[in-house]
Design an enzyme around this catalytic site. Structure first.
Site, PDB file in Angstrom:
ATOM      1  NE  ARG A  26      -2.192  -1.369   3.483  1.00 54.20           N
ATOM      2  CZ  ARG A  26      -1.810  -0.769   4.236  1.00 54.20           C
ATOM      3  NH1 ARG A  26      -1.802   0.825   4.282  1.00 54.20           N
ATOM      4  NH2 ARG A  26      -1.050  -1.495   5.489  1.00 54.20           N
ATOM      5  CE1 TYR A  37       0.363  -5.513  -1.992  1.00 56.96           C
ATOM      6  CE2 TYR A  37      -0.957  -3.729  -1.089  1.00 56.96           C
ATOM      7  CZ  TYR A  37      -0.399  -5.025  -0.750  1.00 56.96           C
ATOM      8  OH  TYR A  37      -0.444  -5.670   0.635  1.00 56.96           O
ATOM      9  CE  LYS A  56      -7.142  -4.039   5.034  1.00 58.70           C
ATOM     10  NZ  LYS A  56      -5.781  -4.221   5.391  1.00 58.70           N
ATOM     11  CG  HIS A  69      -6.892  -3.422  10.043  1.00 53.87           C
ATOM     12  ND1 HIS A  69      -5.692  -3.100  10.127  1.00 53.87           N
ATOM     13  CD2 HIS A  69      -7.008  -4.407   9.020  1.00 53.87           C
ATOM     14  CE1 HIS A  69      -4.888  -3.720   9.314  1.00 53.87           C
ATOM     15  NE2 HIS A  69      -5.503  -4.496   8.634  1.00 53.87           N
ATOM     16  CB  SER A 125      -0.645  -4.005   8.026  1.00 60.61           C
ATOM     17  OG  SER A 125      -1.726  -3.293   7.519  1.00 60.61           O
ATOM     18  CB  CYS A 185       0.674  -6.692  13.844  1.00 63.13           C
ATOM     19  SG  CYS A 185       2.146  -5.563  13.239  1.00 63.13           S
ATOM     20  CG  ASP A 188      -7.404  -7.485   6.650  1.00 60.48           C
ATOM     21  OD1 ASP A 188      -6.182  -7.379   7.450  1.00 60.48           O
ATOM     22  OD2 ASP A 188      -7.680  -6.721   5.677  1.00 60.48           O
ATOM     23  NE  ARG A 206      -0.032  -8.483   2.261  1.00 58.93           N
ATOM     24  CZ  ARG A 206      -0.614  -8.349   3.280  1.00 58.93           C
ATOM     25  NH1 ARG A 206      -1.578  -9.126   3.624  1.00 58.93           N
ATOM     26  NH2 ARG A 206      -0.268  -7.391   4.334  1.00 58.93           N
TER      27      ARG A 206
HETATM   28  P1  GTP Z   1      -2.450  -7.942   7.277  1.00 57.79           P
HETATM   29  O1  GTP Z   1      -2.803  -8.773   6.279  1.00 57.79           O
HETATM   30  O2  GTP Z   1      -1.228  -7.025   6.635  1.00 57.79           O
HETATM   31  O3  GTP Z   1      -3.387  -6.897   7.891  1.00 57.79           O
HETATM   32  O4  GTP Z   1      -1.468  -8.689   8.372  1.00 57.79           O
HETATM   33  P2  GTP Z   1      -1.926  -9.651   9.539  1.00 57.79           P
HETATM   34  O5  GTP Z   1      -2.017  -9.088  10.724  1.00 57.79           O
HETATM   35  O6  GTP Z   1      -3.160 -10.557   9.341  1.00 57.79           O
HETATM   36  O7  GTP Z   1      -0.544 -10.425   9.827  1.00 57.79           O
HETATM   37  P3  GTP Z   1      -0.187 -11.937   9.842  1.00 57.79           P
HETATM   38  O8  GTP Z   1      -0.902 -12.800  10.789  1.00 57.79           O
HETATM   39  O9  GTP Z   1      -0.087 -12.398   8.237  1.00 57.79           O
HETATM   40  O10 GTP Z   1       1.367 -11.832  10.554  1.00 57.79           O
HETATM   41  C1  GTP Z   1       2.277 -11.377   9.778  1.00 57.79           C
HETATM   42  C2  GTP Z   1       3.645 -11.531  10.345  1.00 57.79           C
HETATM   43  O11 GTP Z   1       3.695 -11.803  11.795  1.00 57.79           O
HETATM   44  C3  GTP Z   1       3.916 -13.057   9.906  1.00 57.79           C
HETATM   45  O12 GTP Z   1       5.477 -13.070   9.347  1.00 57.79           O
HETATM   46  C4  GTP Z   1       4.012 -13.978  10.997  1.00 57.79           C
HETATM   47  O13 GTP Z   1       4.937 -14.923  11.069  1.00 57.79           O
HETATM   48  C5  GTP Z   1       4.365 -12.981  12.137  1.00 57.79           C
HETATM   49  N1  GTP Z   1       3.243 -13.346  13.478  1.00 57.79           N
HETATM   50  C6  GTP Z   1       2.126 -13.839  13.716  1.00 57.79           C
HETATM   51  N2  GTP Z   1       1.774 -13.988  14.801  1.00 57.79           N
HETATM   52  C7  GTP Z   1       2.939 -13.892  15.668  1.00 57.79           C
HETATM   53  C8  GTP Z   1       3.489 -14.448  16.956  1.00 57.79           C
HETATM   54  O14 GTP Z   1       2.491 -14.870  17.918  1.00 57.79           O
HETATM   55  N3  GTP Z   1       4.673 -14.420  17.415  1.00 57.79           N
HETATM   56  C9  GTP Z   1       5.482 -13.753  16.466  1.00 57.79           C
HETATM   57  N4  GTP Z   1       6.803 -13.534  16.920  1.00 57.79           N
HETATM   58  N5  GTP Z   1       5.293 -13.592  15.069  1.00 57.79           N
HETATM   59  C10 GTP Z   1       3.895 -13.427  14.684  1.00 57.79           C
HETATM   60  C1  SPV Z   2      -3.046  -4.661   5.042  1.00 57.81           C
HETATM   61  O1  SPV Z   2      -1.852  -4.025   4.769  1.00 57.81           O
HETATM   62  O2  SPV Z   2      -3.258  -4.722   6.196  1.00 57.81           O
HETATM   63  C2  SPV Z   2      -3.726  -6.023   4.328  1.00 57.81           C
HETATM   64  C3  SPV Z   2      -3.150  -5.974   2.879  1.00 57.81           C
HETATM   65  O3  SPV Z   2      -4.422  -6.409   4.787  1.00 57.81           O
HETATM   66  S1  SPV Z   2      -3.979  -4.708   1.870  1.00 57.81           S
HETATM   67  O4  SPV Z   2      -5.279  -5.378   1.414  1.00 57.81           O
HETATM   68  O5  SPV Z   2      -3.170  -4.783   0.887  1.00 57.81           O
HETATM   69  O6  SPV Z   2      -4.252  -3.517   2.398  1.00 57.81           O
HETATM   70 MN    MN Z   3      -4.971  -5.758   6.941  1.00 59.65          MN
END
Ligand code: GTP
Ligand code: SPV
Ligand code: MN
Length: 617
Positions: free
Chosen positions: A91, A230, A239, A259, A281, A283, A306, A398
């Protein structure tokens, strides 16, 4: 339903074939489609009906045009790899605008621009921007079609990649058009990659434009996106609509667009709890949404990963749906040891973007397996070996996959009325200060916790990874109006909930590090231990320790059976240093001050109370 047109611009009405859906609402839709076609001058118009045959054809065409690589069906049936332009991988927050009539309605955390001014800027960019391309008209529903919490939109786009992504992420089809025909309101979203083709010009694999504009008009419920392919910039249902525009609709109608992931947790006794969690994001939302508890007897069912729309019900509870129908998840870090559920979800029918390609025609990314394959083609299409000294997959690579493919999806995940929420979690990536879990004393304190979330930047958006920034409610890049008013809206929603039925609010942090830079908490499946404590708190089965920042678990109440977290790590996970927290409070005051007195007085009072507790601690 595609019909070619000649290259001379024709009266717009003669473009394309419309599905045979009639009703009073269709006139406005066709007039709008014609207006956009007259502006962008596509070679043809394709009304998307959402059928399987149409989707197959769109994927096939993208393969033929070199825009998608078909993966080896033996390993990954029905799946594709897209490689973006190296400049179009995340983004672009600096190019994202809120064009509200008044600047104060966008607030200091958004890029505001006057509607007339930005229309004057972008209209010439859209002029002829679809020349030589197909303009797709995609009617979509966020939430089950016709559901009481659902909302409809239409995206016109010149990107087939966007269409096939939207078809996974939302509900697309004729039944949505029927809703529009019957007069349901709908949101207008326009997307162009901004790369018109001259007659005979060969297309590139990932058309886009150096100039990008992601513009939201909250008063007229419109989104105009130019120059990027993207996900977050191009799948406008996500979003742009389901957060930025929907947050404004929610403000006016008394609900919340967040979110947030959404899960159902089932205890060994069979008791069900619904949790919503907002993390910035990249996290951990997808990971928590697909949690496999490491503690015996506990189960998690996935509802969303999400976005959640939450509305106070007549019963005084907060009801939530996941408006999406798929996952657009972060690939790196997703593996057997971290998120086996995601790995299983991705067995096929998945569009991967910017991951690495294996010689056998399957995909790979950092963290999928412990050891990388001996050779790969990296996300930019170059040969790669483990010695290459760079990641094979882009850090924000992704996967796009249907929610229905998730092996632990809740059987009723698309229920029209949603689920009643028992707990809300706020979190972020914080190497220091923020404990593993802390409970708010009440709704207002919980809103204060949400409003003060900060997190280290990730690769999901342009910027310096690791840099700490404020990300209130994980909504900094997604709130479509003044964030201070948004805080006030959260307080107001709380007043509509019955005090004994409102969700309990918690702050969590899986990312605290020791002085040696190592994560103190094992995370992933072991986060179920924190969830168990939260469930026990909801049942009033365990007490808590009051601290200046909220209620902490008594260590003996945490289920640590089967894991080995050293006592000093555990102490550090919950350590609260009054001096550092006094600095956090100063930063919070500075942050609140950026809103010119618009932050609700109640949050100022929470800040004062925090400072008082810190000095008397
Ligand atoms: P968006 O789709 O961008 O909104 O992200 P999201 O919040 O769904 O993030 P996602 O669950 O894909 O996590 C992103 C990164 O955080 C990955 O590389 C995971 O491996 C890492 N991660 C997730 N949960 C944990 C955790 O409990 N501990 C640690 N150390 N890393 C974590
Ligand atoms: C984020 O960045 O929080 C996502 C991916 O979930 S996007 O839909 O590209 O914003
Ligand atoms: Mn997101």
């Amino acid at each position: 339903i595609t019909r070619p047109t000649t290259s001379t611009p024709k009266p717009a009405a003669s473009y394309g074939d419309m599905p045979a859906v009639a009703g009073p609402g269709m006139e406005a839709l066709t007039a709008w489609v014609e207006e956009i076609a007259a502006l962008t001058q596509p070679a043809r118009i394709h009304w998307v009906d959402g059928s399987r045959a149409e989707n197959d054809a769109l994927l096939r065409e993208q393969v033929e045009e070199g825009k998608l690589i078909k993966l080896n069906p033996e390993w990954r049936p029905g799946s594709y790899l897209a490689r973006s332009h190296p400049s179009d991988v995340a983004r672009t927050e600096a190019r994202t605008f809120i064009a509200s009539d008044r600047e104060a309605d966008a607030g200091p955390t958004n890029n505001w621009v006057a509607p007339d001014e930005i229309r004057a800027t972008i209209t010439p960019l859209f002029e002829g921007s679809m020349r030589g391309r197909t303009m797709y008209v995609v009617p979509f529903s966020m939430g089950p079609v016709g559901g009481p919490l659902s909302h409809i939109g239409v995206q016109v786009t010149d990107s087939a990649y966007a269409v096939t992504s939207i078809e996974i992420m939302t509900r697309v089809g004729i039944d949505v058009l029927r809703e529009i025909a019957q007069g349901s309101p709908w949101v207008k979203t326009v997307h162009s990659v901004g790369a018109p083709l001259a007659p005979g010009e060969k297309d590139v694999a990932w058309p886009c434009n150096d100039e990008k504009y992601i513009v939201h008009f909250p008063e007229t419920l419109e989104v105009w996106s130019f120059g990027s392919g993207y996900g977050g910039n191009a799948i406008l249902a996500k979003k742009c609509f389901a957060l930025r525009i929907a947050s404004v609709i929610g403000r006016d109608e008394g609900w919340l667009a967040e979110h947030m992931l959404l899960i159902r947790v089932i205890s060994p006794e069979g008791k069900k709890y619904h949790l919503a969690a907002a993390f910035p994001s990249a996290c951990g939302k997808t990971n928590l949404a697909m949690l496999r508890p490491t503690i015996p007897g506990w189960r998690v069912e996935t509802l969303g990963d999400d976005i959640a729309w939450l509305r106070p019900g007549e019963d005084g509870r907060l009801w939530a749906i996941n408006p999406e129908a798929g996952f657009f998840g972060v690939a790196p870090g997703t593996g057997e040891s971290t998120n086996v559920t995601a790995v299983e979800t991705l067995w096929g029918n998945t569009i991967f973007t910017n991951v690495a390609l294996r010689p056998d025609g399957d995909v790979w990314w950092e963290g999928l397996t412990d050891e990388p394959p001996a050779e790969l083609i990296d996300w930019e299409g170059n040969p790669w070996t483990p010695g290459s000294g760079r990641p094979a997959a882009h850090p924000n690579s992704r996967f796009t996959v249907s929610a229905a493919q998730c092996p632990q999806i809740a059987p009723d995940w698309d229920a029209r009325d949603g689920v009643p929420v028992d707990a809300i979690l706020f979190g972020g990536r914080r190497a220091t200060n923020v404990p593993l879990v802390v409970e708010a004393t009440d709704w207002a304190h919980g809103v204060f916790l949400g409003s003060t979330i900060s997190s280290e930047r990730t690769a999901a958006a342009e910027g310096t990874v690791g840099e700490l920034r404020r990300d209130p409610f994980a909504m900094l890049p997604f709130c479509g109006y003044n964030m201070a008013d948004y805080f006030g809206h959260w307080l107001k929603v709380g007043q509509k909930l019955r005090f004994d039925r409102a969700p309990r609010i918690f702050q969590v942090n899986w990312f605290r590090k020791g002085p040696d830079g190592r994560f103190l908490w094992p995370g992933f499946g072991d986060n179920s231990r924190v969830i168990e404590w939260i469930a026990r708190r909801i049942e009033n089965e365990v007490g808590a320790v009051d601290s200046p920042i909220g209620r902490l678990p008594k260590i003996e109440d945490l289920n640590l059976d089967g894991i080995d977290v050293p006592a000093e790590d555990l102490a550090e996970l919950f350590a609260i240093d009054p001096a550092s927290w006094a600095r956090e409070a100063d930063l919070t005051e500075e942050f609140f001050d950026t809103f010119d007195g618009r932050v609700p007085a109640q949050l100022g009072a929470e800040l004062s109370a925090l400072r008082y507790r810190l000095t008397s601690a």
